[in-house]
Write an enzyme that holds these catalytic residues in place. Structure first.
Site, mmCIF file in Angstrom:
data_model
loop_
_atom_site.group_PDB
_atom_site.id
_atom_site.type_symbol
_atom_site.label_atom_id
_atom_site.label_comp_id
_atom_site.label_asym_id
_atom_site.label_seq_id
_atom_site.Cartn_x
_atom_site.Cartn_y
_atom_site.Cartn_z
ATOM 1 N N ALA A 267 0.837 -1.198 0.000
ATOM 2 C CA ALA A 267 0.000 0.000 0.000
ATOM 3 C C ALA A 267 0.872 1.249 0.000
ATOM 4 O O ALA A 267 2.010 1.226 0.453
ATOM 5 C CB ALA A 267 -0.906 -0.001 1.224
ATOM 6 N N ASN B 224 8.823 9.452 4.971
ATOM 7 C CA ASN B 224 7.587 10.069 4.485
ATOM 8 C C ASN B 224 6.660 10.391 5.650
ATOM 9 O O ASN B 224 6.662 9.706 6.673
ATOM 10 C CB ASN B 224 6.884 9.161 3.461
ATOM 11 N N PHE C 266 -1.994 9.796 4.792
ATOM 12 C CA PHE C 266 -3.188 9.237 4.147
ATOM 13 C C PHE C 266 -3.842 10.233 3.191
ATOM 14 O O PHE C 266 -5.065 10.453 3.220
ATOM 15 C CB PHE C 266 -4.230 8.791 5.176
ATOM 16 N N SER D 151 0.337 3.447 10.747
ATOM 17 C CA SER D 151 1.032 4.583 10.142
ATOM 18 C C SER D 151 1.391 5.585 11.236
ATOM 19 O O SER D 151 0.558 5.898 12.098
ATOM 20 C CB SER D 151 0.149 5.265 9.099
ATOM 21 N N ASN E 62 1.836 8.703 10.699
ATOM 22 C CA ASN E 62 1.600 10.029 10.136
ATOM 23 C C ASN E 62 0.189 10.574 10.315
ATOM 24 O O ASN E 62 -0.139 11.637 9.800
ATOM 25 C CB ASN E 62 1.970 10.014 8.642
ATOM 26 N N THR E 63 -0.667 9.842 11.019
ATOM 27 C CA THR E 63 -1.984 10.338 11.422
ATOM 28 C C THR E 63 -1.998 10.400 12.942
ATOM 29 O O THR E 63 -1.791 9.369 13.596
ATOM 30 C CB THR E 63 -3.110 9.414 10.921
ATOM 31 N N LYS F 118 -2.254 -4.516 9.781
ATOM 32 C CA LYS F 118 -0.866 -4.090 9.556
ATOM 33 C C LYS F 118 -0.318 -3.450 10.826
ATOM 34 O O LYS F 118 -0.888 -2.477 11.340
ATOM 35 C CB LYS F 118 -0.802 -3.111 8.389
ATOM 36 N N ASN G 24 4.980 -1.815 9.068
ATOM 37 C CA ASN G 24 4.890 -0.470 8.523
ATOM 38 C C ASN G 24 6.246 0.210 8.677
ATOM 39 O O ASN G 24 7.243 -0.435 9.018
ATOM 40 C CB ASN G 24 3.790 0.308 9.271
ATOM 41 N N THR G 25 6.299 1.503 8.439
ATOM 42 C CA THR G 25 7.546 2.253 8.588
ATOM 43 C C THR G 25 7.890 2.430 10.069
ATOM 44 O O THR G 25 7.056 2.240 10.950
ATOM 45 C CB THR G 25 7.430 3.635 7.933
ATOM 46 N N GLY H 206 12.808 1.215 3.799
ATOM 47 C CA GLY H 206 13.966 0.857 2.987
ATOM 48 C C GLY H 206 15.036 0.121 3.776
ATOM 49 O O GLY H 206 14.771 -0.499 4.808
#
Length: 350
Positions: free
Chosen positions: A69, A118, A122, A189, A191-192, A228, A257-258, A281
């Site tokens: 995703a 990043n 979303f 995530s 980032n939220t 996830k 996830n990251t 990565g």
């Protein structure tokens, strides 16, 4: 062993990548937008490359390497991924409400480290539009109209209070279950704001129970649900979360996830340690592998391994750790379709 054709494919991609990385002043998000726009113009009709097929959660995958995703949030290029040799693709993450995501710039390449930071947040056009896109393409669960199985990742809308998160996820599930071969529940995530708190055992049990229960009500053959998780879960928190997952009725786990950690950044990328967001990565390779190995020996559920798969050898180690399926994102950006083929070729010799 990597074939001559795969080596040539890798070399050609690296030449193209050099130009892409310089496009628009090196802005990674503009490169991504251009790439998706170009791929959206490709003709349909591709089929996933048949290599080491497997059935997981009742889904027949032509091969075990999929797209993670984040690459195609709104399904704009959903028909293109089979052409690259992927065995499946996960669209999204999509939220119940359309949202712009976090302010730009929000994507940063760590080239020396083979990583990406990043904080997208979303950004997507919403679950309703994704359902319309897939409907127009004739996609229905199980019909593989786009050549491969499709997963859809759903997440919480930023404006939705955490107390109303379950209803937010249920809205997306109801809309997208008819089109998805599986649903991925993204609670990891970074980032939220507050999203990762949904990984806490009690909250996760409540959310996953509602989603699996609703899936059973929607169809006699409920859509499989995967959850996830973040690689930063450790200790008692991880133990309790995995216990909740094991008893939730989900069909599998996506790991990982990251990460919020910044270990593994090369000196040339040290400045990115100050950027907020998740790191993916090569710096995530060892952490994701250890997480998958722990998960596979703790929970009796299928695992999709994702995170830090940058070479065929990384893919092989993920399989050895217990992953039944793999997903690529950052590795695909840095290595292109040769990475997919290389993993498949290495597996065929083992």
């Amino acid at each position: 062993m990597t074939s001559t054709g795969t080596t040539a494919l890798r070399s050609a991609y690296h030449l193209a990548r050099a130009g892409l990385f310089r496009y628009a002043g090196g802005d990674p998000e503009k490169v991504h937008e251009l790439t998706i726009k170009v791929l959206s113009k490709l003709p349909g009709g591709g089929r996933g490359r048949m290599a080491d097929p497997v059935t997981v959660a009742g889904i027949r995958f032509p091969n075990r390497v999929g797209l993670a995703a984040g690459m195609d949030k709104d399904g704009i290029a959903a028909h293109a991924w089979a052409h690259f040799g992927f065995g499946f693709a996960e669209l999204g993450t999509v939220s119940a409400k359309a949202q712009p995501g976090n302010p730009r710039p929000r994507v940063f390449r760590a080239v020396a480290s083979q990583g990406i930071v990043n904080r997208m947040g979303f950004n997507n056009h919403g679950a309703t539009q994704l359902a319309e896109v897939l409907g127009r393409r004739g996609v229905a669960r199980g019909n593989q109209a786009l050549g491969i199985p499709l997963g859809v990742s759903i997440g919480k809308s930023k404006v939705t209070p955490l107390a109303e998160a379950t209803d937010d996820y249920l809205f997306s599930l109801r809309l997208l279950a008819p089109y998805a071969d599986y649903i991925a529940v993204n609670v990891s995530s970074p980032n939220t704001p507050g999203l990762r708190s949904l990984q806490e055992a009690r909250e996760l049990a409540r959310l996953l129970g509602a989603l699996t229960g609703e899936a059973a009500e929607l169809s006699e053959r409920p859509v499989p649900i995967f959850v996830k998780l973040a690689p930063d879960l450790v200790g008692d928190d991880l133990t309790e979360t995995l216990a909740a997952v094991a008893h939730s009725g989900v069909s599998g786990v996506i790991a990982t996830n990251t990460t919020l950690e910044r270990d593994g950044l090369a000196p040339a990328d040290a400045r990115l340690a100050q950027e907020e967001g998740g790191l993916s990565g090569r710096p995530l390779t060892a952490k994701a592998l250890a997480f998958v190995e722990h998960l596979a020996t703790t929970v009796d559920l299928p695992v999709m391994g994702v995170g830090g798969i940058m070479s065929p050898a990384d893919g092989a180690r993920m399989f050895d750790a217990g992953a039944q399926l793999l997903q690529l994102y950052t590795g695909f950006i840095y290595e292109g379709p040769a990475l997919i083929r290389g993993i498949q070729e290495l597996e065929s010799t083992r």
